[in-house]
Design a protein around this motif. Structure first.
Motif, PDB file in Angstrom:
ATOM      1  N   GLN A  49       0.840  -1.197   0.000  1.00 15.43           N
ATOM      2  CA  GLN A  49       0.000   0.000   0.000  1.00 15.43           C
ATOM      3  C   GLN A  49       0.877   1.250   0.000  1.00 15.43           C
ATOM      4  O   GLN A  49       0.605   2.206  -0.732  1.00 15.43           O
ATOM      5  CB  GLN A  49      -0.922   0.024   1.215  1.00 15.43           C
ATOM      6  CG  GLN A  49      -2.030  -0.997   1.157  1.00 15.43           C
ATOM      7  CD  GLN A  49      -2.869  -0.979   2.418  1.00 15.43           C
ATOM      8  OE1 GLN A  49      -3.278   0.076   2.870  1.00 15.43           O
ATOM      9  NE2 GLN A  49      -3.125  -2.158   2.974  1.00 15.43           N
ATOM     10  N   ASN A  50       1.938   1.233   0.806  1.00 19.91           N
ATOM     11  CA  ASN A  50       2.850   2.380   0.853  1.00 19.91           C
ATOM     12  C   ASN A  50       3.553   2.575  -0.487  1.00 19.91           C
ATOM     13  O   ASN A  50       3.736   3.698  -0.941  1.00 19.91           O
ATOM     14  CB  ASN A  50       3.862   2.223   1.975  1.00 19.91           C
ATOM     15  CG  ASN A  50       3.236   2.357   3.342  1.00 19.91           C
ATOM     16  OD1 ASN A  50       2.168   2.942   3.497  1.00 19.91           O
ATOM     17  ND2 ASN A  50       3.886   1.791   4.350  1.00 19.91           N
ATOM     18  N   ALA A  51       3.939   1.470  -1.127  1.00 18.27           N
ATOM     19  CA  ALA A  51       4.607   1.562  -2.430  1.00 18.27           C
ATOM     20  C   ALA A  51       3.668   2.158  -3.483  1.00 18.27           C
ATOM     21  O   ALA A  51       4.112   2.858  -4.387  1.00 18.27           O
ATOM     22  CB  ALA A  51       5.095   0.192  -2.872  1.00 18.27           C
ATOM     23  N   PHE A  52       2.372   1.895  -3.344  1.00 19.11           N
ATOM     24  CA  PHE A  52       1.368   2.393  -4.283  1.00 19.11           C
ATOM     25  C   PHE A  52       0.652   3.631  -3.753  1.00 19.11           C
ATOM     26  O   PHE A  52      -0.395   4.006  -4.278  1.00 19.11           O
ATOM     27  CB  PHE A  52       0.329   1.303  -4.573  1.00 19.11           C
ATOM     28  CG  PHE A  52       0.762   0.343  -5.638  1.00 19.11           C
ATOM     29  CD1 PHE A  52       0.413   0.539  -6.958  1.00 19.11           C
ATOM     30  CD2 PHE A  52       1.534  -0.760  -5.313  1.00 19.11           C
ATOM     31  CE1 PHE A  52       0.823  -0.343  -7.936  1.00 19.11           C
ATOM     32  CE2 PHE A  52       1.942  -1.651  -6.288  1.00 19.11           C
ATOM     33  CZ  PHE A  52       1.591  -1.444  -7.603  1.00 19.11           C
ATOM     34  N   SER A  53       1.199   4.287  -2.744  1.00 17.59           N
ATOM     35  CA  SER A  53       0.493   5.376  -2.066  1.00 17.59           C
ATOM     36  C   SER A  53      -0.020   6.456  -3.012  1.00 17.59           C
ATOM     37  O   SER A  53      -1.097   6.992  -2.811  1.00 17.59           O
ATOM     38  CB  SER A  53       1.370   5.997  -0.984  1.00 17.59           C
ATOM     39  OG  SER A  53       2.519   6.574  -1.566  1.00 17.59           O
ATOM     40  N   ASN A  54       0.731   6.751  -4.066  1.00 20.13           N
ATOM     41  CA  ASN A  54       0.260   7.782  -5.000  1.00 20.13           C
ATOM     42  C   ASN A  54      -0.558   7.187  -6.145  1.00 20.13           C
ATOM     43  O   ASN A  54      -0.949   7.898  -7.054  1.00 20.13           O
ATOM     44  CB  ASN A  54       1.439   8.599  -5.547  1.00 20.13           C
ATOM     45  CG  ASN A  54       2.405   7.765  -6.359  1.00 20.13           C
ATOM     46  OD1 ASN A  54       2.364   6.539  -6.319  1.00 20.13           O
ATOM     47  ND2 ASN A  54       3.279   8.412  -7.081  1.00 20.13           N
ATOM     48  N   GLN A  55      -0.819   5.877  -6.092  1.00 18.12           N
ATOM     49  CA  GLN A  55      -1.588   5.211  -7.151  1.00 18.12           C
ATOM     50  C   GLN A  55      -2.687   4.328  -6.591  1.00 18.12           C
ATOM     51  O   GLN A  55      -3.152   3.428  -7.273  1.00 18.12           O
ATOM     52  CB  GLN A  55      -0.661   4.324  -7.988  1.00 18.12           C
ATOM     53  CG  GLN A  55       0.451   5.032  -8.692  1.00 18.12           C
ATOM     54  CD  GLN A  55       1.250   4.034  -9.505  1.00 18.12           C
ATOM     55  OE1 GLN A  55       0.717   3.394 -10.386  1.00 18.12           O
ATOM     56  NE2 GLN A  55       2.514   3.903  -9.202  1.00 18.12           N
ATOM     57  N   LEU A  56      -3.109   4.534  -5.355  1.00 18.56           N
ATOM     58  CA  LEU A  56      -4.086   3.623  -4.754  1.00 18.56           C
ATOM     59  C   LEU A  56      -5.409   3.588  -5.511  1.00 18.56           C
ATOM     60  O   LEU A  56      -6.169   2.644  -5.369  1.00 18.56           O
ATOM     61  CB  LEU A  56      -4.316   3.963  -3.281  1.00 18.56           C
ATOM     62  CG  LEU A  56      -3.239   3.430  -2.332  1.00 18.56           C
ATOM     63  CD1 LEU A  56      -3.548   3.847  -0.908  1.00 18.56           C
ATOM     64  CD2 LEU A  56      -3.106   1.917  -2.411  1.00 18.56           C
ATOM     65  N   ASN A  57      -5.672   4.580  -6.334  1.00 21.21           N
ATOM     66  CA  ASN A  57      -6.896   4.534  -7.148  1.00 21.21           C
ATOM     67  C   ASN A  57      -6.846   3.428  -8.197  1.00 21.21           C
ATOM     68  O   ASN A  57      -7.858   3.090  -8.788  1.00 21.21           O
ATOM     69  CB  ASN A  57      -7.138   5.887  -7.816  1.00 21.21           C
ATOM     70  CG  ASN A  57      -6.020   6.284  -8.756  1.00 21.21           C
ATOM     71  OD1 ASN A  57      -4.839   6.074  -8.467  1.00 21.21           O
ATOM     72  ND2 ASN A  57      -6.370   6.881  -9.866  1.00 21.21           N
ATOM     73  N   THR A  58      -5.667   2.842  -8.446  1.00 24.20           N
ATOM     74  CA  THR A  58      -5.534   1.755  -9.420  1.00 24.20           C
ATOM     75  C   THR A  58      -5.731   0.395  -8.777  1.00 24.20           C
ATOM     76  O   THR A  58      -5.789  -0.598  -9.469  1.00 24.20           O
ATOM     77  CB  THR A  58      -4.151   1.780 -10.091  1.00 24.20           C
ATOM     78  OG1 THR A  58      -3.151   1.536  -9.112  1.00 24.20           O
ATOM     79  CG2 THR A  58      -3.884   3.098 -10.798  1.00 24.20           C
ATOM     80  N   VAL A  59      -5.803   0.335  -7.445  1.00 29.37           N
ATOM     81  CA  VAL A  59      -5.867  -0.929  -6.728  1.00 29.37           C
ATOM     82  C   VAL A  59      -7.308  -1.456  -6.713  1.00 29.37           C
ATOM     83  O   VAL A  59      -8.221  -0.768  -6.287  1.00 29.37           O
ATOM     84  CB  VAL A  59      -5.344  -0.774  -5.287  1.00 29.37           C
ATOM     85  CG1 VAL A  59      -5.457  -2.086  -4.516  1.00 29.37           C
ATOM     86  CG2 VAL A  59      -3.887  -0.306  -5.300  1.00 29.37           C
TER      87      VAL A  59
END
Length: 94
Positions: free
Chosen positions: A78-88
Motif C-alpha cells: 500500500q505504501n509503495a502504491f500510495s500515490n496510485q491507490l486509485n488503481t488498486v
C-alpha cells in the motif's frame, strides 16, 4: 505501455516465484514478471507480487491502470502504491 499498447501482466511472489496455471489462464497471459529484488525480505516485502509489478512498470515506462491480487494488499505494498491507490482493485489490509 509507452507505445499505447495494453498488456496484462501477472507476477510471481515468494521464494519459489511460481504462478499457478489457473492464474495465468484467468488473466489470458503467459507473461510472468519475475523482477525480484535481492534486498527483499519479510519486512520490506519488496518481492511481493505488487511491488514486483511496480518495479517492472517503472523499468519499462509503463502505466499501471489497475492492479489486483489473490490476497489483500499488505501495508508495505500500500505504501509503495500510495500515490496510485486509485488503481488498486484488491482489498487492502487494515
Amino acid at each position: 505501455m509507452k507505445n499505447g499498447k495494453k498488456e496484462i501482466w501477472v507476477s510471481s511472489a515468494g521464494k519459489k516465484g511460481y504462478v499457478p496455471p489457473r492464474i495465468r489462464k484467468a488473466t489470458g497471459t503467459e507473461k510472468v514478471i519475475k523482477n525480484k529484488s535481492i534486498s527483499g525480505d519479510s519486512i520490506n516485502r519488496l518481492n511481493d507480487a505488487e511491488q514486483t509489478i511496480l518495479r517492472e512498470a517503472n523499468a519499462r515506462g509503463a502505466t499501471i491502470e489497475e492492479i489486483g491480487a489473490t490476497r489483500d494488499m499488505c501495508k508495505a505494498c500500500q505504501n509503495a502504491f500510495s500515490n496510485q491507490l486509485n488503481t488498486v482493485v484488491t482489498p487492502l489490509k487494515p
